[in-house]
Design a protein around this motif. Structure first.
Motif, mmCIF file in Angstrom:
data_model
loop_
_atom_site.group_PDB
_atom_site.id
_atom_site.type_symbol
_atom_site.label_atom_id
_atom_site.label_comp_id
_atom_site.label_asym_id
_atom_site.label_seq_id
_atom_site.Cartn_x
_atom_site.Cartn_y
_atom_site.Cartn_z
ATOM 1 N N ARG A 199 0.837 -1.192 0.000
ATOM 2 C CA ARG A 199 0.000 0.000 0.000
ATOM 3 C C ARG A 199 0.880 1.254 0.000
ATOM 4 N NH1 ARG A 199 -5.639 -0.084 -0.838
ATOM 5 N NH2 ARG A 199 -6.481 -2.032 -0.033
ATOM 6 N N THR A 200 0.413 2.319 -0.629
ATOM 7 C CA THR A 200 1.143 3.587 -0.630
ATOM 8 C C THR A 200 0.159 4.702 -0.262
ATOM 9 O OG1 THR A 200 0.698 4.230 -2.926
ATOM 10 C CG2 THR A 200 2.514 2.674 -2.560
ATOM 11 N N SER A 201 0.677 5.923 -0.196
ATOM 12 C CA SER A 201 -0.164 7.076 0.121
ATOM 13 C C SER A 201 -0.672 7.781 -1.129
ATOM 14 C CB SER A 201 0.623 8.074 0.983
ATOM 15 O OG SER A 201 1.797 8.500 0.287
ATOM 16 N N ALA A 202 -0.532 7.133 -2.281
ATOM 17 C CA ALA A 202 -0.958 7.734 -3.546
ATOM 18 C C ALA A 202 -2.482 7.836 -3.593
ATOM 19 C CB ALA A 202 -0.455 6.894 -4.715
ATOM 20 N N PRO A 203 -3.014 8.713 -4.437
ATOM 21 C CA PRO A 203 -4.474 8.757 -4.624
ATOM 22 C C PRO A 203 -4.995 7.394 -5.057
ATOM 23 C CG PRO A 203 -3.416 10.626 -5.696
ATOM 24 C CD PRO A 203 -2.310 9.711 -5.267
ATOM 25 N N GLN A 204 -6.219 7.050 -4.647
ATOM 26 C CA GLN A 204 -6.784 5.736 -4.904
ATOM 27 C C GLN A 204 -8.090 5.850 -5.689
ATOM 28 O OE1 GLN A 204 -5.589 2.587 -3.461
ATOM 29 N NE2 GLN A 204 -3.745 3.755 -2.970
ATOM 30 N N LEU A 205 -8.228 4.996 -6.698
ATOM 31 C CA LEU A 205 -9.527 4.800 -7.348
ATOM 32 C C LEU A 205 -10.148 3.590 -6.674
ATOM 33 C CD1 LEU A 205 -11.766 5.135 -9.391
ATOM 34 C CD2 LEU A 205 -10.297 4.109 -11.142
ATOM 35 N N ASN A 206 -11.233 3.805 -5.942
ATOM 36 C CA ASN A 206 -11.813 2.779 -5.091
ATOM 37 C C ASN A 206 -12.847 1.932 -5.820
ATOM 38 O OD1 ASN A 206 -10.427 3.792 -2.627
ATOM 39 N ND2 ASN A 206 -11.718 5.589 -3.007
ATOM 40 N N SER A 207 -13.262 0.856 -5.168
ATOM 41 C CA SER A 207 -14.169 -0.109 -5.803
ATOM 42 C C SER A 207 -15.533 0.495 -6.136
ATOM 43 C CB SER A 207 -14.360 -1.329 -4.897
ATOM 44 O OG SER A 207 -14.875 -0.936 -3.636
ATOM 45 N N ASP A 208 -15.936 1.568 -5.446
ATOM 46 C CA ASP A 208 -17.230 2.200 -5.737
ATOM 47 C C ASP A 208 -17.119 3.308 -6.774
ATOM 48 O OD1 ASP A 208 -15.858 4.086 -4.276
ATOM 49 O OD2 ASP A 208 -17.418 4.366 -2.739
ATOM 50 N N GLY A 209 -15.911 3.512 -7.313
ATOM 51 C CA GLY A 209 -15.712 4.518 -8.351
ATOM 52 C C GLY A 209 -15.264 5.867 -7.823
ATOM 53 N N THR A 210 -15.228 6.038 -6.506
ATOM 54 C CA THR A 210 -14.742 7.302 -5.946
ATOM 55 C C THR A 210 -13.220 7.345 -6.025
ATOM 56 O OG1 THR A 210 -14.654 6.392 -3.701
ATOM 57 C CG2 THR A 210 -16.684 7.508 -4.372
ATOM 58 N N VAL A 211 -12.674 8.548 -6.030
ATOM 59 C CA VAL A 211 -11.225 8.747 -5.990
ATOM 60 C C VAL A 211 -10.916 9.494 -4.705
ATOM 61 C CG1 VAL A 211 -9.222 9.786 -7.116
ATOM 62 C CG2 VAL A 211 -11.071 8.824 -8.505
ATOM 63 N N THR A 212 -10.010 8.936 -3.894
ATOM 64 C CA THR A 212 -9.664 9.553 -2.616
ATOM 65 C C THR A 212 -8.167 9.855 -2.560
ATOM 66 O OG1 THR A 212 -9.422 7.343 -1.627
ATOM 67 C CG2 THR A 212 -11.541 8.457 -1.347
ATOM 68 N N ARG A 213 -7.868 10.859 -1.747
ATOM 69 C CA ARG A 213 -6.468 11.220 -1.516
ATOM 70 C C ARG A 213 -6.333 11.607 -0.043
ATOM 71 N NH1 ARG A 213 -2.948 14.971 -5.608
ATOM 72 N NH2 ARG A 213 -0.908 14.164 -4.972
ATOM 73 N N GLY A 214 -5.545 10.845 0.680
ATOM 74 C CA GLY A 214 -5.408 11.110 2.107
ATOM 75 C C GLY A 214 -6.721 11.017 2.850
ATOM 76 N N GLY A 215 -7.608 10.104 2.387
ATOM 77 C CA GLY A 215 -8.889 9.927 3.034
ATOM 78 C C GLY A 215 -9.958 10.909 2.592
ATOM 79 N N ARG A 216 -9.612 11.845 1.720
ATOM 80 C CA ARG A 216 -10.572 12.846 1.248
ATOM 81 C C ARG A 216 -11.050 12.479 -0.149
ATOM 82 N NH1 ARG A 216 -9.991 17.657 -1.653
ATOM 83 N NH2 ARG A 216 -7.731 17.325 -1.710
ATOM 84 N N VAL A 217 -12.374 12.521 -0.348
ATOM 85 C CA VAL A 217 -12.946 12.202 -1.656
ATOM 86 C C VAL A 217 -12.744 13.391 -2.598
ATOM 87 C CG1 VAL A 217 -15.047 11.613 -2.916
ATOM 88 C CG2 VAL A 217 -14.655 10.654 -0.639
ATOM 89 N N LEU A 218 -12.172 13.123 -3.753
ATOM 90 C CA LEU A 218 -11.923 14.179 -4.737
ATOM 91 C C LEU A 218 -13.129 14.352 -5.650
ATOM 92 C CD1 LEU A 218 -8.248 13.275 -5.763
ATOM 93 C CD2 LEU A 218 -9.044 14.752 -3.898
ATOM 94 N N LYS A 219 -13.374 15.568 -6.081
ATOM 95 C CA LYS A 219 -14.469 15.875 -7.007
ATOM 96 C C LYS A 219 -13.930 15.807 -8.434
ATOM 97 C CE LYS A 219 -16.956 18.678 -3.630
ATOM 98 N NZ LYS A 219 -17.555 20.015 -3.310
ATOM 99 N N VAL A 220 -13.925 14.595 -8.960
ATOM 100 C CA VAL A 220 -13.274 14.350 -10.245
ATOM 101 C C VAL A 220 -13.986 15.071 -11.381
ATOM 102 C CG1 VAL A 220 -12.602 12.568 -11.903
ATOM 103 C CG2 VAL A 220 -12.381 12.139 -9.454
ATOM 104 N N GLU A 221 -15.337 15.052 -11.370
ATOM 105 C CA GLU A 221 -16.073 15.704 -12.454
ATOM 106 C C GLU A 221 -15.778 17.193 -12.518
ATOM 107 O OE1 GLU A 221 -17.347 13.448 -10.503
ATOM 108 O OE2 GLU A 221 -18.587 12.025 -11.626
ATOM 109 N N ARG A 222 -15.487 17.804 -11.383
ATOM 110 C CA ARG A 222 -15.187 19.242 -11.359
ATOM 111 C C ARG A 222 -13.702 19.534 -11.558
ATOM 112 N NH1 ARG A 222 -15.657 22.355 -5.781
ATOM 113 N NH2 ARG A 222 -13.584 21.368 -5.596
#
Length: 242
Positions: A161-184
């Motif tokens: 595991r690393t601290s890189a941004p993650q594309l999660n199984s539900d389609g959300t993208v998180t970074r440091g535990g924060r959900v990113l607003k990809v569409e925006r």
């Protein structure tokens, strides 16, 4: 048809239609003439160019005034009904253009999403047919690049595991535990995004997604398709040796 040709049609066809209708002034009601011009505007707007649809609407309003309202062959209107008809023609023409363009874009979006799902099905078939795991990984990397609209993808085996941004199984993208607003805001461009693949709760590897040269804004469905594609590799890693 290219944009310049569509613009030319939007500019030229309305005066041609109005000129022909002027020959039938005594037997053709102005309201019917306006409806015919709306058909012309819709035909132009269906090309997908907003500027062409608006141009056709404005051109229709101007030439409707010139040819079909009293005093004829002048850009003035004496009748209140004709003034209202001319204004409504332009307003409805612009509105119809927007609707036609929106419908065309929705159709194109649906077609793209259908293509993405076809990619998942094709990849699943490749897994069931027992092809090479590396070939499958290469196929998925190529599919992910297209689906997400990013620069490239590579696969790394293992469960680190690393601290890189993650594309999660539900389609959300998180970074440091924060959900990113990809569409925006788009996918992060200053770091690789990890798409981990899991089987039976254990991480078997991860795809590293690179979106460095431009802002990529895949929607939620595209990101969920990406997860589904990656899951095919997890299945293959369990079923086949490297």
């Amino acid at each position: 048809m290219n944009r310049n040709r569509v613009l030319a049609v939007g500019l030229v066809v309305p005066p041609a239609v109005c000129g022909l209708l002027a020959l039938l002034r005594d037997s053709f009601d102005n309201a019917n003439a306006a409806l015919l011009l709306v058909v012309v505007i819709v035909a132009v707007a269906a090309s997908g160019y907003r500027s062409a649809g608006v141009l056709a609407a404005v051109s229709s309003g101007v030439w409707f005034d010139f040819f079909l309202t009293v005093p004829y062959n002048r850009l003035t209107i004496d009748s209140r009904d004709d003034i209202e008809t001319a204004i409504l023609l332009v307003v409805i023409g612009v509105a119809v253009s927007e609707i036609a363009i929106w419908g065309r874009r929705q159709q194109a979006r649906a077609s793209r999403h259908r293509g993405y799902l076809d990619g998942v099905i094709t990849t699943s078939q490749a897994v069931s047919e027992g092809g090479s795991t590396q070939d499958l990984i290469d196929r998925v990397c190529a599919e992910l690049t297209v689906v997400l609209g990013i620069d490239g993808v590579k696969f790394v085996a293992g469960g680190n595991r690393t601290s890189a941004p993650q594309l999660n199984s539900d389609g959300t993208v998180t970074r440091g535990g924060r959900v990113l607003k990809v569409e925006r805001d788009g996918l992060p461009t200053n770091a690789e995004i990890e798409l981990p693949i899991q089987h039976a709760g254990r991480v078997r590897g991860r795809f590293l997604l690179t979106a460095a040269t431009h802002i990529a804004r895949p929607d939620l469905q595209q990101r969920q398709v990406a997860v589904a594609l990656a899951d095919q590799v997890a299945t293959a890693l369990i079923a086949q040796p490297h």
